[in-house]
Design an enzyme around this catalytic site. Sequence first.
Site, mmCIF file in Angstrom:
data_model
loop_
_atom_site.group_PDB
_atom_site.id
_atom_site.type_symbol
_atom_site.label_atom_id
_atom_site.label_comp_id
_atom_site.label_asym_id
_atom_site.label_seq_id
_atom_site.Cartn_x
_atom_site.Cartn_y
_atom_site.Cartn_z
ATOM 1 C CB ALA A 64 24.761 -38.538 49.553
ATOM 2 C CG ASN A 65 23.836 -38.886 43.329
ATOM 3 O OD1 ASN A 65 24.218 -37.519 43.676
ATOM 4 N ND2 ASN A 65 24.154 -38.966 42.181
ATOM 5 C CB THR A 66 27.547 -41.585 42.552
ATOM 6 O OG1 THR A 66 28.216 -42.510 42.157
ATOM 7 C CG2 THR A 66 27.887 -40.222 42.405
ATOM 8 C CB ILE B 279 33.504 -40.483 48.551
ATOM 9 C CG1 ILE B 279 34.710 -41.191 47.812
ATOM 10 C CG2 ILE B 279 33.772 -40.176 49.840
ATOM 11 C CD1 ILE B 279 35.979 -39.845 47.573
ATOM 12 N N GLY B 280 30.339 -40.169 48.606
ATOM 13 C CA GLY B 280 29.080 -39.622 49.447
ATOM 14 C C GLY B 280 28.230 -40.727 49.738
ATOM 15 C CB SER C 45 41.413 -33.038 46.712
ATOM 16 O OG SER C 45 42.354 -33.632 45.829
ATOM 17 C CE1 TYR D 41 38.170 -31.614 41.923
ATOM 18 C CE2 TYR D 41 40.430 -31.880 42.468
ATOM 19 C CZ TYR D 41 39.224 -32.270 42.688
ATOM 20 O OH TYR D 41 38.731 -33.322 43.439
#
Length: 328
Positions: free
Chosen positions: A52-54, A56-57, A180, A206
């Site tokens: 959550a630091n950058t 979408i989060g 995704s 991925y």
Amino acid sequence: MLSFLCSLPILVQIGLLIVGVLGCIKIYLKMTMGICTSTKKLSGKTVIITGANTGIGKETAIDLAKRGARVILACRDLKKAAIAKDDIIRESRNKNVFVRQLDLASLKSVRKFAAEILKSELRLDILINNAGCATIEKKLTEDGLEVQMQSNHFGHFLLTNLLLGLLKKSAPSRIIHVSSVAHAMTKTLDLNNLNSELSYNTGTVYYYSKLSQVLCTRHLAPLISSSGVTVNCLHPGAVETEIFRNAPSWFKMIAAVCFPLFFKSAKEGAQTTIHLAVADEVANITGEYFSDCKVAKTSKLANDVGLAKKLWEVSETFVNLKPEERHF
Ligand SMILES: NC(=O)c1ccc[n+]([C@@H]2O[C@H](COP(=O)([O-])OP(=O)(O)OC[C@H]3O[C@@H](n4cnc5c(N)ncnc54)[C@H](OP(=O)(O)O)[C@@H]3O)[C@@H](O)[C@H]2O)c1
């Protein structure tokens, strides 16, 4: 008008045509973009958001904090997380935002994080498994698992299992996996090559990790259907974030041109996650895959219940899930 356009030099005509086509695509993308319209407040609710630091989060955290939730930012880098926490508190005017360290690429870290949450939190209403990475070379973690697979799938798999008891106790509650559309880019899932044991391809890893999130969503939903806990996954869209930070420089150059034209902003990319976290109309929907705030189609492989069951069992083995840690 037409005769004026035809009188312009051919290069100008081509330029105007390109600008017109790009403009139409941009307008189409804006018009079809899903936006969460719920005004639901979250006072008294606790939310955990990984990564959550950058990106979408972080935007998800800002929105849910604005709605009054107690928000726990589960981040691996405490310095980055502290800066994000200050931003989130400033933007949301909600001081109920906390940081806890979580490195999904370490099973020890996931267990420590979960143990701390179980000790300190009385309830957990929404678990958002958002963190993710796209790496470009094969690397094994301290647990011997492939780093992308562990960060995106195995780490969240263990975390979800460890926190399921608390989610059940807090029901109705919600689990959300940020997957995704890339899950559909593989036509197979080789359970003997989940950690690139046989061969390595960065894209495939991925795709495997994102497909694994969809399959485990499908598998878990019926197992907990009577508990009041829902589990869904989503594609956020193509979003301008740091997800391609490890990409080669030629890719970054193309991205620098394309991102502002075709990609969603992080705030726009957070809309489907927020919708799944708060909207009343999804309260009873479980086991689904969403895109632009609507249920969307997955690949055929992502609907294979037999494969989902096998993947779940293999994942339990890889993360060493103990029988007493199964909450269904
Ligand atoms: N952007 C897109 O177009 C797009 C499209 C489809 C799906 N997604 C998915 O959306 C999710 C959010 O990505 P984003 O686009 O917002 O990317 P981002 O800006 O790169 O954010 C990813 C977040 O995940 C964290 N993270 C990565 N590995 C971690 C680990 N081992 N332990 C804990 N945290 C970890 C990062 O922390 P650090 O800052 O410390 O690295 C960062 O906070 C991902 O799951 C991604 O796969 C994105």
